[in-house]
Structure formats: C-alpha cells, structure tokens
Design an enzyme around this catalytic site. Structure first.
Site, PDB file in Angstrom:
ATOM      1  N   ARG A  38       0.847  -1.190   0.000  1.00 17.41           N
ATOM      2  CA  ARG A  38       0.000   0.000   0.000  1.00 17.41           C
ATOM      3  C   ARG A  38       0.880   1.235   0.000  1.00 17.41           C
ATOM      4  NH1 ARG A  38      -5.372   0.506   3.703  1.00 17.41           N
ATOM      5  NH2 ARG A  38      -6.379   2.177   2.530  1.00 17.41           N
ATOM      6  N   SER A  52     -10.956   9.624  15.461  1.00 13.68           N
ATOM      7  CA  SER A  52     -11.478   8.516  16.250  1.00 13.68           C
ATOM      8  C   SER A  52     -10.452   8.050  17.275  1.00 13.68           C
ATOM      9  CB  SER A  52     -11.860   7.359  15.318  1.00 13.68           C
ATOM     10  OG  SER A  52     -12.286   6.245  16.063  1.00 13.68           O
ATOM     11  N   GLY A  57      -8.795   5.988  21.219  1.00 17.63           N
ATOM     12  CA  GLY A  57      -7.565   5.226  21.215  1.00 17.63           C
ATOM     13  C   GLY A  57      -7.540   4.177  20.116  1.00 17.63           C
ATOM     14  N   GLY A  96      -0.475  -2.316   9.594  1.00 16.19           N
ATOM     15  CA  GLY A  96      -1.167  -1.289  10.373  1.00 16.19           C
ATOM     16  C   GLY A  96      -0.627   0.102  10.161  1.00 16.19           C
ATOM     17  N   GLU A  97      -0.115   0.409   8.986  1.00 19.39           N
ATOM     18  CA  GLU A  97       0.493   1.722   8.750  1.00 19.39           C
ATOM     19  C   GLU A  97      -0.530   2.842   8.840  1.00 19.39           C
ATOM     20  OE1 GLU A  97       3.397   4.021   5.506  1.00 19.39           O
ATOM     21  OE2 GLU A  97       3.082   1.841   5.389  1.00 19.39           O
ATOM     22  N   ARG A  99      -3.075   3.050  10.907  1.00 20.75           N
ATOM     23  CA  ARG A  99      -3.257   3.345  12.335  1.00 20.75           C
ATOM     24  C   ARG A  99      -2.049   4.097  12.899  1.00 20.75           C
ATOM     25  NH1 ARG A  99      -4.291  -2.666  13.651  1.00 20.75           N
ATOM     26  NH2 ARG A  99      -3.934  -2.835  11.397  1.00 20.75           N
ATOM     27  N   GLU A 130      -2.575  -8.897   4.541  1.00 19.82           N
ATOM     28  CA  GLU A 130      -3.306  -7.864   5.271  1.00 19.82           C
ATOM     29  C   GLU A 130      -3.856  -6.810   4.307  1.00 19.82           C
ATOM     30  OE1 GLU A 130      -3.877  -4.065   7.397  1.00 19.82           O
ATOM     31  OE2 GLU A 130      -2.382  -4.506   5.867  1.00 19.82           O
ATOM     32  N   ASN A 131      -3.089  -6.467   3.287  1.00 18.21           N
ATOM     33  CA  ASN A 131      -3.532  -5.473   2.312  1.00 18.21           C
ATOM     34  C   ASN A 131      -4.693  -5.991   1.465  1.00 18.21           C
ATOM     35  OD1 ASN A 131      -3.032  -2.852   0.917  1.00 18.21           O
ATOM     36  ND2 ASN A 131      -2.651  -4.219  -0.816  1.00 18.21           N
ATOM     37  N   ARG A 134      -8.386  -5.738   2.808  1.00 21.15           N
ATOM     38  CA  ARG A 134      -9.082  -4.476   2.964  1.00 21.15           C
ATOM     39  C   ARG A 134     -10.452  -4.549   2.306  1.00 21.15           C
ATOM     40  NH1 ARG A 134      -5.209  -1.990  -0.324  1.00 21.15           N
ATOM     41  NH2 ARG A 134      -6.954  -0.708  -1.075  1.00 21.15           N
TER      42      ARG A 134
END
Length: 751
Positions: A38, A52, A57, A96-97, A99, A130-131, A134
């Site tokens: 990504r 958010s 958190g 998790g980039e 986040r 993970e990508n 999405r």
C-alpha cells in the site's frame, strides 16, 4: 470499530517466530516498511481515523518486528535528517500503517503493538495478505497481490488459498484476470464490466477476440448480465471438442499446440477455472481449433489422392451437393449414411467385404458446405450388383426401384427445365427482333419530347441485371449499365423506336402464372406492329432446341455404348483409372483431381443449316389439328404456341446451332370466307372510324376466336386488309387494338 475502518483482521499465519509479545511502543521508535504494497493513503479518511483515535484510542494493535540489520543505514540517515534529538527506530512496521500514521496526526506518543520475530519473506507475506483483506481492494489489485506473493515467496496458488482462507477456484479465478487485455482491464477498473464478466473475457486466449467480445458484454449492451454474457461467450468463442473432425489426442497435427487432451485451454483440464462452463470438454481457443481442422482437412485430401481414390471437389462437388441442409449426393449412394440404404443399415456394412474383394474403391466427394468432409459414394448400378453378390436380393430390388423413380423424377425436372428454356428463349428472341425492326423502320407517332420522356422513365425502371442484358443486346458497353441505357434512350434519334424497344425488352419474361389474355401483352402487340410472325419464330426456336437435344442424346448413347463397366462384367480387378460417368476426374499439376465436362462437337455451318431446315420442314408438315391443340395456361393468344411446344423426339434433328429468325418469313395465311350477305363488306360499304361494330364468329381465325361476339369501335381503316378495332379489355384493363378482315365486322345495331 471506528479505528478499524478499512482495516480487517489478518488471517492467522503459522509462523515460527519464537513467541510474540505485545506492548505499547513509542511512535518514533517505529520505521515504515519498504515493502508495504500500500503506497497511497486517502488524507480525508486518514484524518477521520485520527479523530477517532484521539477520542477512543487504538483498539487493534499494529504488527512490528525488530529492525533488520539491513535497515540500520537508511533509518540512521533518516533520523539524522530530522535533527540531533531524533530517536533511532528500533522496530519495522509490518501491518497497520494507517493506524500508525493516524496516531501521529492525533498527537499520540505511543501505540499498542505486537512484536514478532519475522524474516523478510514472512513479513512480506503478512503485508500482502493484510492489504488484500481491505474492504476497498479491487479485483485486479487482489490478483496482482496474489501474483506478487507467489513470486516473492515461491509458493503456488494452492498455498495462497490456504493462507487467505479462500477456495482454490477463487484464487485461480482472480489470477486469471491478469490475462485480460488492457482495454478489458480498463473496463473492469471503470466499472463497465464486473469481475464475473471480466473472468469470462479473460478465458478467451486472444486479445483481439477479447476486444470483440467486450463490446457485446459492456454495461448497456445486449448481453450485459452475467448469464447473457456467459451464454454469448460460450456460443461464439468456445467449441465442443466432441464435434471436432480431427483426433483430439493427436499431438502432431499442430506441433505448437500439442494434443487437446492435455491443453490448458481445454475446460476439462482445469475445472477450478472453468467450473461454471456448461460442458467439461470444450476448447476455448477457436483459432487453434480452426487451425487443427484445416490441417486435418488437408491431410484427408492428400491421403485420399495418395491412395488412388477419385476425389470430386470444387464446382462439380457443388453440383452434386447443391444444398447445405443435406449431404445427399445426386446420382450416387452414400456408403456410410443409413438414409441411402433400404435396410436402415449403412451400405458399407452390407457390401464392404465384397468391395474389398473385388478391388472396388468408392468415389470421394468433398462436401462443399462442410470443409474437410469426404463422403464415400458409389453409383446405384454398382451398389445393385454388389448387393446381389452379397445375397441381399430385397435390398437390390429396392435400390433398382429407387433408381427408376429417381430417373423418372429427373426426366420430369429436365422436361420442366426444357419448357422454361423454350418459353424464355422465344420471348427473348422476339424482344430482340422487335428492337431490330424498330431500328430499321422508325415509328414516330407521339411528340418526340413526350416519347423521349417515356423512354427515359422506362430505362430508369431497369435494375442492374436487366440493364446489363439490354446493353449486351445493343452494344452499349459494360460500364454503368443503367446509366448507359438512360443515355441511350435520351439521345436516340427516334424516341418512339427507343420507347417501343424498351417496352418489348421489359415484357419479354415468361410468366406462367398470368391469365391467357394478360401474358406478354406489350411484347405481342409490338411484334404485330412491326409485322413479325410470332408463330414462325416459335417454330424455329423449337427446332433449334430439338436439334440440340438430339445431338446431346447421340453423344450420351455413344458414351454408353463405349462404357466397359456393366453389372454382368463386374469382376475382381485393379482399381480402374476411369471414373464414373457423372463426374470424370483427371490429375492436374499438384496431384489434384479435376473433373472433365463433356464438350459438344463443333459442326460446320452447312451441316447446321441442313439440320435446321429439316426440323423446320417437319414442324410445318404438322396437321391443322396439331397446330390448334389447346395452349397451356398463361401463354396468351400466341398462334401455334402449343404446336411449337410439342416435345416430339421423332422430329428432333441431329444438330443444335441457333437459327436467326427474321420478320420476313411469314407463316401461311388462312383464306377468309365470303362475307355474309348482311355485312358492309358484302355491299362494298366502308365504315367510318369510330363506328361501333360487333365481331362475327363465323369462320373467324382461331387466333381471333376469343373476340367473336364482342363489340368494339373502329380505330383505323386498313383498306383491303379490313379494320383495326379497339376492343375493350374483358377485365377493365387497357383497350386492345385488333385487326379484322372486313367480312368479320358488322355494325352493332345490325346484330
């Protein structure tokens, strides 16, 4: 939850990392990965996620690994660029980039993280999977991710399916999208087609054919639904291998393609990819299928020639098999089609052994409507003899009866053809002769401007084929025939002659469906106007055709007498080099067979003239009863038409050279009887033009008999020849102008 928008839970990956730990890490201690698929982040959505995180958190930890040694140099240089106080990173971000970036925007100094001991390959695998999970990933991005994962980690599609928790067919379907041409990829990205239609297109192996199919399955087209698109593509771009004429297991037919049985484009060899295709034995490469069919056809013909078979192909094959809805061969019987066998069993099964024992090879006919199909046939006489040898007497009798019936039907068809030829020929000859007479004897009755206008309009009504025929008759050339006829009509020095020539030409067709008094009215009226004897012309045309038919019969009788093959003399022997009489073939350059067509012998002019004179004498010697025989329906009032149409072979002459018919050769005229006492002719009185008269039936010529008892008006006084009377049409049509002798008319008030 809000912090997890567009991020999904990564499927558990079995990694031997020596145990993972989870803790809060300083945001500044984490470096981004250089291999994350990504590369772009929507800033608006990223800010929403930061808002958010600021209030709630981070609810899902990111995944990191200890910073690899290979990253020390680039991370150290990056830290130096930020200033002296910048901390050196200790970890590399794996997943998790979004986040991690949103936490920095929210002003967070730490973030929950899972620390794993991962190799480079393991880290890349986690990132890709993970990508791909999405919510907003496209089908093409998904396919490209699977391909990258397989390439980078040296794994196959089955392993990818296990890692992402999807079926094997799902992975293969996504990977197949990478075979789309650029136009189809763009359509998929833009939403013009969906993934299901994209997969159907991707299974077409040629990009040019993909583009062709794409136009038919786009949104808004006739086949825009998945079901319609599937049916269209299977119908137009897939072929059943069970219908192939070639051996699908033959790997040598097209060496580059190999055997169909092991081809990846055979739906039977990849059921995961072609699970939705109706049929497990279909070829998706129509070009390869056609190439193999062509190679098979060429091999079949080559083998037949090498083995000494007579092969009929091309024009002569089309004459034997004229219709594409039937492969019945005219004049022959098919050995492998039960429809030509009286027993319901193919003839080869009945006589095959005797054919081999006697050295008889069938004739092979190349079906002109199905490339590569060779049909094995024999003549009915050959089949009858072989059936008798094999002891199939009933079948033999049935074949002979069928042959007689076919011969009778063929004779009837030939007679109908001959009649049509005769009726067409004399009309064409009459039209041509009228044109010549009008050229020699100009007729200028109406004002030239009016007549020229009528002639031009008549010329404009011709279609291209009619115009070509007219140009040929009058030597007007071959270029732009319709315009040539129009210019001829406009520039003719005698417009009336031009008009009447066109009228005769346009009314020359034989139309048997018309009533007697409606057939060729203009043609016959014009022939009378220029004094052409129609009966004499009919007689000569019939004589020519009889002579031609007699000549053809003599040639056929001679050929039959010379034939060495008969049912009684059929014995075991070497295959004869003489083919059946229906279509003889000879070898020409290249080893191909060429069919010979019988040619008629050329005759001298003297012999031709003598034969025609003999036919004319025979025709003229017929009795009056023969000449007055009733006409066929649709012939109109054509004196002697029935007599001229008689098909009497006894009067046929032995040569078929056309004779030129001239208007000067008049038929013998019938003497008129003495006028009745109460007619104007008896007293010598001449009736003025316009007088209403009734036609007298007594001794009226047969050609004028239908006018007897009818009333008309005198149109013209012909002197000693009588009167030309305008007779009303019996069906309210245009008047007909008929010539009567003076003794055949009487004032209407005297009747």
């Amino acid at each position: 939850m809000a912090t997890d928008q567009h991020d999904t839970v990564t499927q558990p990956i079995a990694i031997n990392d020596g145990g993972a730990t989870m803790r809060d890490l300083a945001v500044s201690s984490i470096a981004t990965s250089l291999t994350n698929p990504r590369k772009t982040f929507d800033q608006v959505k990223l800010q929403d996620l930061a808002n958010s995180i600021a209030s709630m958190g981070v609810n899902m930890p990111i995944i990191v690994r200890p910073l690899p040694a290979a990253r020390l140099q680039d991370t150290h240089e990056a830290a130096k660029g930020k200033g002296r106080q910048a901390a050196l990173p200790e970890y590399e971000l794996v997943a998790g980039e979004r986040r991690w970036r949103a936490s920095q925007l929210a002003g967070k100094s730490s973030i929950p993280a899972i620390i794993r001991q991962l190799t480079d390959a393991q880290a890349l695998e986690v990132q890709i999977i993970e990508n791909l999970q999405r919510e907003d990933v496209s089908e093409l991005e998904e396919a490209e991710g699977y391909e990258y994962l397989m390439s980078a980690n040296q794994i196959n599609a089955d392993a990818v399916a296990v890692k992402i928790g999807k079926s094997r067919s799902y992975v293969f379907g996504r990977l197949k999208l990478l075979d789309l041409c650029q136009e189809a990829r763009d359509a998929l990205r833009n939403g013009d087609i969906d993934a299901s239609r994209g997969l159907m297109l991707a299974r077409i192996p040629h990009h040019s054919m993909q583009i062709e199919a794409l136009e038919d399955v786009r949104n808004g087209s006739h086949y825009s639904t998945a079901r319609e698109a599937k049916a269209l593509i299977q119908r137009q771009f897939m072929l059943y291998l069970r219908n192939a004429r070639f051996d699908t297991a033959d790997a040598t037919l097209c060496e580059k393609a190999g055997a169909c049985t092991s081809c990846p484009l055979n739906t039977a060899n990849d059921r995961d990819l072609f699970a939705d295709v109706n049929g497990a034995d279909m070829c998706t490469d129509s070009k390869c299928f056609q190439a193999k069919t062509d190679a098979h056809n060429s091999l079949q013909l080559k083998t037949a020639h090498e083995q000494g078979y007579e092969v009929i192909e091309g024009k002569h094959a089309r004459e034997l098999i004229p219709n594409n809805w039937s492969d019945r061969v005219q004049g022959y019987l098919r050995l492998d089609n039960a429809a030509d066998s009286p027993t319901g069993e193919p003839l080869r099964a009945l006589i095959g052994e005797h054919m081999e024992a006697m050295g008889i090879k069938p004739t092979m006919v190349a079906n002109p409507h199905h490339d590569g199909e060779l049909i094995a046939v024999l003549l009915p006489d050959q089949v009858s003899t072989l059936l008798a040898k094999a002891g199939h007497e009933k079948a033999k009798d049935a074949i002979e009866d069928s042959a007689k019936s076919d011969s009778k039907a063929a004779k009837a068809a030939q007679q109908a053809k001959d009649k049509h030829s005769y009726e067409t020929t004399w009309r064409n000859a009459l039209s041509e002769q009228i044109g010549k007479e009008l050229h020699a004897k100009p007729h200028e009755q109406l004002p030239s401007t009016v007549v020229r206008f009528l002639a031009r309009n008549k010329a404009r009504g011709l279609n291209t084929e009619q115009a070509k025929q007219f140009c040929k008759l009058h030597d007007l050339g071959k270029v732009a025939p319709v315009q040539a006829v129009i210019e001829w009509a406009e520039g003719h020095c005698m417009p009336a002659s031009a008009l009447m020539t066109l009228m005769a030409f346009c009314d020359r067709d034989y139309r048997p469906w018309l009533a007697e008094d409606e057939a060729n009215e203009e043609l016959l009226a014009l022939s009378e106007e220029v004094d052409i004897d129609v009966t004499a012309l009919q007689t000569k045309v019939k004589a020519n055709q009889r002579a031609e038919k007699a000549t053809q019969k003599q040639l056929e009788d001679k050929k039959a007498a010379q034939s060495t093959q008969s049912a009684d003399s059929l014995q075991p022997q070497e295959p004869s080099s003489t083919p059946p009489p229906a279509a003889q073939a000879q070898k020409v350059r290249g080893g191909k067979m060429k069919t010979q067509v019988d040619e008629k012998p050329k005759l001298s002019a003297a012999a031709a003239q003598a034969a025609i004179a003999e036919a004319m004498q025979a025709a003229e010697s017929q009795s009056p009863a023969d000449a007055a025989e009733p006409r066929d329906a649709g012939q109109g009032d054509i004196p002697g038409a029935a007599a001229a149409a008689q098909d009497d072979d006894a009067q046929a002459v032995a040569v078929a050279q056309p004779a030129t018919v001239t208007a000067s050769e008049d038929a013998e005229q019938v003497q008129a009887p003495a006028p009745p006492a109460d007619t104007p002719a008896a007293s010598g009185e001449r009736l003025p033009v316009g007088t209403s008269v009734t036609i007298i039936c007594v001794a009226l010529d047969a050609s004028l008999a239908k006018w007897g008892g009818r009333t008309g008006n005198i149109y013209r006084d012909l002197g000693d020849k009588g009167y030309e009377v305008a007779m009303p049409h019996p069906k309210s049509g245009p008047k007909k102008f008929v010539k009567f002798a003076a003794n055949h008319v009487m004032k209407a008030d005297h009747v």
